[in-house]
Write a protein that holds these residues in place. Structure first.
Motif, PDB file in Angstrom:
ATOM      1  N   ASN A  57       4.380   6.649 -12.804  1.00 54.24           N
ATOM      2  CA  ASN A  57       3.354   7.563 -12.295  1.00 54.24           C
ATOM      3  C   ASN A  57       2.580   8.220 -13.431  1.00 54.24           C
ATOM      4  OD1 ASN A  57       2.738   7.750  -9.607  1.00 54.24           O
ATOM      5  ND2 ASN A  57       4.246   9.316  -9.134  1.00 54.24           N
ATOM      6  N   THR A  61      -0.728   6.155 -13.006  1.00 56.71           N
ATOM      7  CA  THR A  61      -1.473   6.925 -12.017  1.00 56.71           C
ATOM      8  C   THR A  61      -2.189   8.118 -12.648  1.00 56.71           C
ATOM      9  OG1 THR A  61       0.153   6.293 -10.339  1.00 56.71           O
ATOM     10  CG2 THR A  61      -1.308   8.128  -9.795  1.00 56.71           C
ATOM     11  N   ARG A 171       7.658  11.785  -9.087  1.00 55.04           N
ATOM     12  CA  ARG A 171       7.570  10.709  -8.098  1.00 55.04           C
ATOM     13  C   ARG A 171       6.560  11.025  -7.006  1.00 55.04           C
ATOM     14  NH1 ARG A 171      13.393   7.913  -7.008  1.00 55.04           N
ATOM     15  NH2 ARG A 171      13.899   7.536  -9.172  1.00 55.04           N
ATOM     16  N   ASP A 173       3.081  11.522  -4.920  1.00 59.41           N
ATOM     17  CA  ASP A 173       1.883  10.693  -4.807  1.00 59.41           C
ATOM     18  C   ASP A 173       0.721  11.522  -5.344  1.00 59.41           C
ATOM     19  OD1 ASP A 173      -0.431   9.346  -4.067  1.00 59.41           O
ATOM     20  OD2 ASP A 173       0.394   8.694  -2.141  1.00 59.41           O
TER      21      ASP A 173
END
Length: 181
Positions: A57, A61, A171, A173
């Motif tokens: 992540n 991300t 973790r 989103d």
């Protein structure tokens, strides 16, 4: 939005990473002989697999690291396992990275950010500070963020990151969180 540069995060046209016919440098190749230097991934501990989703992540991300980019990762001995998980994800992108362990340069608390670290930041498009804060170290982090801001480096400031945060909080989103904010 995925694929679009975020305002205030780096220069999408500045590309100084590896290109065709340009092999990756040997770990620590920019370093002074005999002095503290960036460490190679082989010097890091094996990260626990439970850290992998959080590291994914952070790198893919949040930072949206690209293969042609260069990363400066600053860590400390207490946070080495987390740094190792981040390095594993950085390497999975093909991006070049240099990892610096603060205690290799001076005892903590650091009165200043080591010149070698600041010089490396000057060459990077992405940086990560994944270390524990110590009282009296604010001036060293101010020197670091001064380079980050001036060079418009995408930065993950993971100060006081620990295993629980990596396993639980990292973790999330983050695209959904960003959409809500």
């Amino acid at each position: 939005r995925p694929g679009e540069p975020r305002p205030g995060f780096g220069h999408p046209h500045r590309r100084t990473g590896r290109g065709p016919g340009r092999p990756a440098p040997a770990p620590g190749s920019r370093d002074r002989p005999g002095g503290p230097r960036a460490i190679g991934a082989r010097s890091l501990p094996e990260p626990g697999s439970e850290l992998a989703p959080g590291a994914y992540n952070a790198i893919h991300t949040c930072l949206r690291l690209k293969p042609e980019e260069r990363v400066t990762l600053i860590t400390d001995r207490e946070t080495l396992e987390i740094a190792a998980a981040l390095v594993r994800e950085i390497e999975s992108t093909g991006a070049r990275q240099h990892t610096f362990v603060l205690e290799d340069f001076a005892p903590r608390p650091l009165a200043y950010m080591p010149k070698e670290v600041l010089d490396d930041l000057e060459l990077s498009q992405v940086s990560i500070f994944a270390a524990q804060a110590h009282q009296g170290e604010l001036p060293s982090r101010i020197a670091m963020t001064s380079v980050i801001n001036r060079k418009r480096i995408r930065h993950a400031h993971m100060v006081n990151i620990d295993r629980q945060c990596m396993v639980e909080g990292m973790r999330a989103d983050f695209l959904e969180v960003d959409a809500l904010s």
